[in-house]
Scaffold this active site. Sequence first.
Site, PDB file in Angstrom:
ATOM      1  N   SER A   1      50.413  21.563  13.325  1.00  0.00           N
ATOM      2  CA  SER A   1      50.296  20.358  12.500  1.00  0.00           C
ATOM      3  C   SER A   1      48.833  20.120  12.110  1.00  0.00           C
ATOM      4  O   SER A   1      48.213  20.962  11.477  1.00  0.00           O
ATOM      5  CB  SER A   1      50.894  19.158  13.244  1.00  0.00           C
ATOM      6  OG  SER A   1      51.076  18.062  12.369  1.00  0.00           O
TER       7      SER A   1
ATOM      8  N   LYS B   1      56.465  -7.261   3.400  1.00  0.00           N
ATOM      9  CA  LYS B   1      55.395  -7.359   4.404  1.00  0.00           C
ATOM     10  C   LYS B   1      55.898  -6.980   5.787  1.00  0.00           C
ATOM     11  O   LYS B   1      55.123  -6.481   6.615  1.00  0.00           O
ATOM     12  CB  LYS B   1      54.827  -8.791   4.419  1.00  0.00           C
ATOM     13  CG  LYS B   1      53.572  -8.937   5.265  1.00  0.00           C
ATOM     14  CD  LYS B   1      52.462  -8.037   4.741  1.00  0.00           C
ATOM     15  CE  LYS B   1      51.206  -8.180   5.588  1.00  0.00           C
ATOM     16  NZ  LYS B   1      50.141  -7.273   5.130  1.00  0.00           N
TER      17      LYS B   1
END
Length: 257
Positions: free
Chosen positions: A152, A204
């Site tokens: 990764s 949000k």
Amino acid sequence: MADEWKASAAADGDGKSWQLLEKTLLAGVQEQRRARRWGIFFKLLTFIYIFGALALFSPMLAMKKGATTGSHTAVIEVRGMIADQESASADNIVSSLRAAFEDTNTKGVIMRINSPCGSPVQSGYIYDEIRRLRAEYPAIKLYAVITDLGASGAYYIASAADAIYADKASLVGSIGVTAATFGFVGVMEKLGVDRRVYTSGEHKAFLDPFQPQKPEETEFWQGVLKATHQQFIASVKQGRGDRLKDVEHPELFSGLV
């Protein structure tokens, strides 16, 4: 006759007093001289000790700062997760890389990697700096040496090196992006707990694990991961160039090692 004898005795007494006073003064002066000489001696001894300590420890301090006295290969360790506030943070790795390349005695750089993953931002920062330093110092080669893991984000930064070396059992690659969380909606329903969230924006509370997923937010987040994955793929292709074989292989960028 008696008066003359008394006068003579008085004169002798005064003479002895003056002699005693003179001896006392001379002894005091001599003592001051001895104290001054000892003081100078101890000061010189202190200076010799300080200069000796500086001569002994200055090379050690210089070595700690990265300065060396001869040609060498610099080794930079990348261990653990590549993330902020970790030993393998971008700040730590980048500062080490700069010190290695800027040292006029450096003939090559080895980046020894044993890391399972990393933040895309931190890994990208290191990747960009490696490419910048290689362009600025083309005579200095940088080699990535992978031990157990170079996956990764760790492979992300390795792909910027001149060459990558790995053991036959090393786990290398995992070119992909992941994000994981939990969902506690069912648990809260069983417990009879209501989630109350107050926001000033429609999204949000995005990715709140205590609320049901919204299809449009899930789609948006998947797009973010896909965009980051494409950045990862582009960087690997740029870093490895023609050395990257089977570039169109479906499993190459699937996240597998």
